[in-house]
Design a protein around this motif. Structure first.
Motif, mmCIF file in Angstrom:
data_model
loop_
_atom_site.group_PDB
_atom_site.id
_atom_site.type_symbol
_atom_site.label_atom_id
_atom_site.label_comp_id
_atom_site.label_asym_id
_atom_site.label_seq_id
_atom_site.Cartn_x
_atom_site.Cartn_y
_atom_site.Cartn_z
ATOM 1 N N TYR A 192 0.814 -1.216 0.000
ATOM 2 C CA TYR A 192 0.000 0.000 0.000
ATOM 3 C C TYR A 192 0.849 1.268 0.000
ATOM 4 N N GLU A 193 2.136 1.143 0.246
ATOM 5 C CA GLU A 193 2.990 2.330 0.238
ATOM 6 C C GLU A 193 2.959 2.994 -1.134
ATOM 7 N N GLY A 194 2.803 4.308 -1.124
ATOM 8 C CA GLY A 194 2.751 5.064 -2.363
ATOM 9 C C GLY A 194 1.363 5.215 -2.941
ATOM 10 N N SER B 130 4.459 5.306 4.350
ATOM 11 C CA SER B 130 5.222 4.140 4.812
ATOM 12 C C SER B 130 4.405 3.323 5.800
ATOM 13 N N VAL B 131 4.727 2.040 5.851
ATOM 14 C CA VAL B 131 4.187 1.111 6.833
ATOM 15 C C VAL B 131 5.373 0.392 7.452
ATOM 16 N N SER B 132 5.453 0.401 8.773
ATOM 17 C CA SER B 132 6.601 -0.206 9.445
ATOM 18 C C SER B 132 6.481 -1.722 9.490
ATOM 19 N N THR B 133 7.573 -2.371 9.805
ATOM 20 C CA THR B 133 7.512 -3.782 10.159
ATOM 21 C C THR B 133 6.770 -3.905 11.494
ATOM 22 N N ARG B 134 6.434 -5.115 11.868
ATOM 23 C CA ARG B 134 5.689 -5.341 13.106
ATOM 24 C C ARG B 134 6.542 -4.919 14.299
ATOM 25 N N THR C 73 2.276 5.778 8.272
ATOM 26 C CA THR C 73 2.525 7.206 8.090
ATOM 27 C C THR C 73 1.898 7.678 6.786
ATOM 28 N N THR C 74 1.101 8.750 6.880
ATOM 29 C CA THR C 74 0.557 9.387 5.684
ATOM 30 C C THR C 74 1.196 10.765 5.521
ATOM 31 N N ARG C 75 1.367 11.188 4.270
ATOM 32 C CA ARG C 75 1.888 12.517 3.973
ATOM 33 C C ARG C 75 0.847 13.295 3.188
ATOM 34 N N THR C 76 0.557 14.501 3.645
ATOM 35 C CA THR C 76 -0.415 15.356 2.971
ATOM 36 C C THR C 76 0.289 16.598 2.452
ATOM 37 N N ASP C 77 0.196 16.846 1.141
ATOM 38 C CA ASP C 77 0.754 18.043 0.517
ATOM 39 C C ASP C 77 -0.370 19.049 0.325
ATOM 40 N N ILE C 78 -0.195 20.236 0.868
ATOM 41 C CA ILE C 78 -1.242 21.258 0.875
ATOM 42 C C ILE C 78 -0.854 22.371 -0.094
ATOM 43 N N ARG C 79 -1.807 22.754 -0.966
ATOM 44 C CA ARG C 79 -1.526 23.713 -2.020
ATOM 45 C C ARG C 79 -2.609 24.780 -2.099
ATOM 46 N N VAL C 80 -2.285 25.884 -2.764
ATOM 47 C CA VAL C 80 -3.262 26.933 -3.049
ATOM 48 C C VAL C 80 -3.130 27.332 -4.514
ATOM 49 N N GLU D 251 0.434 25.819 -6.018
ATOM 50 C CA GLU D 251 1.584 26.254 -5.213
ATOM 51 C C GLU D 251 1.610 25.505 -3.879
ATOM 52 N N LEU D 252 2.713 24.813 -3.601
ATOM 53 C CA LEU D 252 2.852 24.082 -2.344
ATOM 54 C C LEU D 252 3.083 25.068 -1.195
ATOM 55 N N VAL D 253 2.255 24.975 -0.151
ATOM 56 C CA VAL D 253 2.413 25.858 1.011
ATOM 57 C C VAL D 253 2.840 25.098 2.261
ATOM 58 N N GLY D 254 2.698 23.769 2.257
ATOM 59 C CA GLY D 254 3.113 23.011 3.425
ATOM 60 C C GLY D 254 2.883 21.522 3.258
ATOM 61 N N THR D 255 3.554 20.748 4.095
ATOM 62 C CA THR D 255 3.426 19.290 4.099
ATOM 63 C C THR D 255 3.176 18.826 5.528
ATOM 64 N N HIS D 256 2.224 17.911 5.668
ATOM 65 C CA HIS D 256 1.856 17.390 6.985
ATOM 66 C C HIS D 256 2.002 15.872 6.972
ATOM 67 N N ARG D 257 2.825 15.349 7.860
ATOM 68 C CA ARG D 257 2.955 13.902 8.024
ATOM 69 C C ARG D 257 2.300 13.496 9.336
ATOM 70 N N PHE D 258 1.496 12.439 9.267
ATOM 71 C CA PHE D 258 0.749 11.982 10.442
ATOM 72 C C PHE D 258 0.973 10.490 10.599
ATOM 73 N N ARG D 259 1.309 10.081 11.826
ATOM 74 C CA ARG D 259 1.663 8.676 12.068
ATOM 75 C C ARG D 259 0.754 8.084 13.145
ATOM 76 N N ILE D 260 0.239 6.907 12.856
ATOM 77 C CA ILE D 260 -0.576 6.192 13.831
ATOM 78 C C ILE D 260 0.037 4.820 14.085
ATOM 79 N N LEU D 261 -0.326 4.231 15.194
ATOM 80 C CA LEU D 261 0.009 2.838 15.492
ATOM 81 C C LEU D 261 -1.292 2.052 15.527
ATOM 82 N N LYS D 262 -1.430 1.089 14.627
ATOM 83 C CA LYS D 262 -2.556 0.153 14.661
ATOM 84 C C LYS D 262 -2.028 -1.117 15.323
ATOM 85 N N TYR D 263 -2.623 -1.494 16.443
ATOM 86 C CA TYR D 263 -2.013 -2.551 17.244
ATOM 87 C C TYR D 263 -3.044 -3.468 17.879
ATOM 88 N N GLU D 264 -2.562 -4.622 18.260
ATOM 89 C CA GLU D 264 -3.326 -5.581 19.051
ATOM 90 C C GLU D 264 -2.900 -5.407 20.504
#
Length: 302
Positions: free
Chosen positions: A12-14, A115-119, A131-138, A142-155
């Motif tokens: 799913y990366e990319g 990206s998706v990490s190993t277990r 990890t997701t990356r969001t590119d924000i434009r106007v 025109e690129l004005v910023g980038t936001h990376r957000f990381r979660i842990l999905k776990y048992e």
């Protein structure tokens, strides 16, 4: 051991998580003002949105962004749910700023599964960091910023009820993260001094320590020691989740010092159920594991 699930997740990366999504509202002064009031920041003199407000303009609200959301991210999360990693916690985010946004501008954004990490095995349980990356434009892109957000999905890790309420014998407390921006603060704590930064430009006090002043943007500063008095501004009582070396329940307070700044610390000297907003407290220093010191606050009323 071969992790077949990771091989499926890695594919799913990319792939896109959102395509050509549009901000629900244009950049506007009321939202800027409300955000600044909530964060305790002054509204910029030129009326622009603070750079750290970047993610606000991408928020979808209860209705979502509709067709702009791509299916790959939902598929990835569903695959993790099916594997038993149904719990989720946000772990961190990173933002990069190209320029500030101004009232009237409308943003668009694209998001990708970066990206998706190993277990991984954590105190909460075993799972995968996504990890997701969001590119924000106007305007025309025109690129004005980038936001990376990381979660842990776990048992979640299985714990016996007794272990959930008592710290394991010999467990050690987590160490504070010391870096170039806060090393002087922690050195002061070791010397039993709680040092507050003071801006060399406008004289504003700030805590926690920051590289620059929120008020005037000045980079020069010195420190003043806290007198030690304060009051509980707000608090929580920690019951769950349990962590090694902590013995719940206990009270953690946001204390407003006499100098007007606020700092987090455990409240000691009274049972946790006696802690109240407005309760006067006095600063003390507590040695942990014989290796480092943390500030705590002793209640001054029963």
């Amino acid at each position: 051991m071969v992790d077949e699930l990771y091989d499926r997740l890695k594919a799913y990366e990319g792939r896109p998580a959102a395509i050509a999504a549009e901000g629900k509202d244009p950049v506007n002064s009321p939202m800027i003002r409300h955000w600044c009031e909530a964060m305790g920041h002054p509204v910029p003199e030129d009326g622009s949105a603070p750079a750290t407000m970047l993610q606000v303009w991408t928020m979808s609200g209860l209705a979502g962004h509709g067709a702009a959301r791509a299916g790959a991210y939902d598929e990835l999360l569903a695959l993790l749910d099916e594997s038993g990693c149904a719990s989720v916690v946000a772990t961190d985010c990173e933002q990069e700023y190209v320029r500030v946004l101004r009232p009237g501008e409308r943003i668009t954004f694209d998001a990708v599964i970066e990206s998706v990490s190993t277990r991984k095995t954590t105190a909460l349980g075993t799972g995968y960091f996504v990890t997701t990356r969001t590119d924000i434009r106007v305007g025309g892109g025109e690129l004005v910023g980038t936001h990376r957000f990381r979660i842990l999905k776990y048992e979640p890790a299985e714990r016996q009820a007794k272990a959930a309420t008592k710290a394991p014998p010999g467990a050690r407390r987590p160490r504070p993260v010391v870096n170039r921006d806060n090393a002087g603060y922690w050195q002061g704590i070791e010397e039993h001094r709680l040092l507050i930064q003071r801006c060399g430009g406008c004289g504003a006090l700030r805590l926690p320590w920051l590289p620059g002043c929120n008020g005037c943007g000045g980079q020069e500063w010195d420190t003043v020691p806290a007198a030690g008095g304060g009051a509980v501004f707000s608090y929580v009582v920690m019951h769950h989740p349990p962590f090694p070396a902590f013995d719940p329940p206990y009270a953690v307070a946001l204390v407003e010092l006499a100098e007007g700044v606020r700092v987090l610390g455990n409240v000691i000297g009274v049972p946790y159920e006696k802690v109240r907003v407005g309760m006067p407290v006095a600063l003390e220093f507590q040695r942990v594991d014989g290796e480092f010191t943390v500030p705590v606050f002793r209640a001054e009323e029963g």
